[in-house]
Design a protein around this motif. Sequence first.
Motif, PDB file in Angstrom:
ATOM      1  N   SER A 218       4.596 -11.045  -3.512  1.00 53.19           N
ATOM      2  CA  SER A 218       4.585 -12.478  -3.236  1.00 53.19           C
ATOM      3  C   SER A 218       4.150 -12.826  -1.812  1.00 53.19           C
ATOM      4  O   SER A 218       3.958 -13.991  -1.476  1.00 53.19           O
ATOM      5  CB  SER A 218       5.982 -13.073  -3.480  1.00 53.19           C
ATOM      6  N   SER A 219       3.968 -11.796  -0.974  1.00 57.68           N
ATOM      7  CA  SER A 219       3.630 -12.034   0.425  1.00 57.68           C
ATOM      8  C   SER A 219       2.133 -11.870   0.669  1.00 57.68           C
ATOM      9  O   SER A 219       1.453 -11.101  -0.017  1.00 57.68           O
ATOM     10  CB  SER A 219       4.393 -11.053   1.316  1.00 57.68           C
ATOM     11  N   ASP A 220       1.620 -12.582   1.683  1.00 62.62           N
ATOM     12  CA  ASP A 220       0.229 -12.381   2.083  1.00 62.62           C
ATOM     13  C   ASP A 220       0.121 -11.320   3.182  1.00 62.62           C
ATOM     14  O   ASP A 220      -0.967 -11.042   3.690  1.00 62.62           O
ATOM     15  CB  ASP A 220      -0.410 -13.693   2.548  1.00 62.62           C
ATOM     16  N   LYS A 221       1.248 -10.725   3.536  1.00 64.15           N
ATOM     17  CA  LYS A 221       1.260  -9.672   4.545  1.00 64.15           C
ATOM     18  C   LYS A 221       1.021  -8.313   3.898  1.00 64.15           C
ATOM     19  O   LYS A 221       1.431  -8.065   2.764  1.00 64.15           O
ATOM     20  CB  LYS A 221       2.602  -9.642   5.285  1.00 64.15           C
ATOM     21  N   LEU A 222       0.342  -7.419   4.620  1.00 63.49           N
ATOM     22  CA  LEU A 222       0.132  -6.060   4.138  1.00 63.49           C
ATOM     23  C   LEU A 222       1.439  -5.273   4.217  1.00 63.49           C
ATOM     24  O   LEU A 222       2.325  -5.601   5.013  1.00 63.49           O
ATOM     25  CB  LEU A 222      -0.952  -5.367   4.963  1.00 63.49           C
ATOM     26  N   PRO A 223       1.573  -4.210   3.392  1.00 64.26           N
ATOM     27  CA  PRO A 223       2.810  -3.430   3.404  1.00 64.26           C
ATOM     28  C   PRO A 223       3.196  -2.915   4.792  1.00 64.26           C
ATOM     29  O   PRO A 223       4.389  -2.868   5.129  1.00 64.26           O
ATOM     30  CB  PRO A 223       2.509  -2.271   2.446  1.00 64.26           C
ATOM     31  N   GLY A 224       2.207  -2.542   5.601  1.00 60.15           N
ATOM     32  CA  GLY A 224       2.513  -2.045   6.942  1.00 60.15           C
ATOM     33  C   GLY A 224       3.231  -3.079   7.785  1.00 60.15           C
ATOM     34  O   GLY A 224       4.172  -2.758   8.533  1.00 60.15           O
ATOM     35  N   GLU A 225       2.799  -4.343   7.671  1.00 56.94           N
ATOM     36  CA  GLU A 225       3.445  -5.398   8.439  1.00 56.94           C
ATOM     37  C   GLU A 225       4.843  -5.682   7.906  1.00 56.94           C
ATOM     38  O   GLU A 225       5.794  -5.902   8.675  1.00 56.94           O
ATOM     39  CB  GLU A 225       2.602  -6.674   8.404  1.00 56.94           C
TER      40      GLU A 225
END
Length: 274
Positions: A218-225
């Motif tokens: 659901s996030s627009d952030k990459l897994p690393g972030e």
Amino acid sequence: MASKVTFIGAGNMAGAIIGGMIESGVSPDDIMATSPSDDILAPLRERLSIHTATDNAAAVAESDVVVLAVKPQIMREVCEKMRDAVQARRPLIVSVAAGLPAETLEHWLGGDLPLVRCMPNTPALVGAGAAGLYANANVDDAQRRLATELMEAVGLVEWVDDEALLDAVTAVSGSAPAYFFLMFEAMEETGVKLGLPADTARRLAMQTALGAAKMALSSDKLPGELKRNVMSPGGTTERAVEHLEEAGLRRIMAEAMTACADRASEMADELGKR
């Protein structure tokens, strides 16, 4: 989906897809499943109110989409016995059988057919699957949409343009539920060593995995972030993640997934020669 769909094979994966189709609004009257044994078909017929048959060729004669859902080891015999019916009807063929190349399947069915290969995974059984799809050159846009609707009934669908990439799909999602089950085992065992009851450790680990996946999707952030957002400097998460990195988790995952993809390629060669 207003098409007539026949499932050749009535095992768990076929049952899961059929159930998902009906939940998404497809009429049971448009669905057929076949098996040599009515004992296998009866529970599916009673639970989902679909049509069933023991004659594959007769079922195919009424179908717009034929889903091949039998074990790879018997696929050649099944295909060759219904070849004439398939050639007369020329439906879209969707294979959910692991390892069998599109060219091989098409050859066994008489050739020159629209065919989609699908690499699903077992969470499809609970409506949370992830599938990679590949279409041969005979598949048109409408048929691609049909195949997408079929598999979206039980989860996420991603298309690949190169059939060889289905080996990578196998490594990333097809076999991957087992990677997470192994992690759950390890986390439960360690939780017990740290003093938790086994069932408590198990439920906490599984719910956390579910929550992390939902956050990532659901996030627009990459897994690393997302990972960094959980890691307070000098905190518990940072210590754990640093240990995983130092222990070579990335290398271990890369080696395991490459071995998985290599084995998928080997199986395609082995099964295609039968």
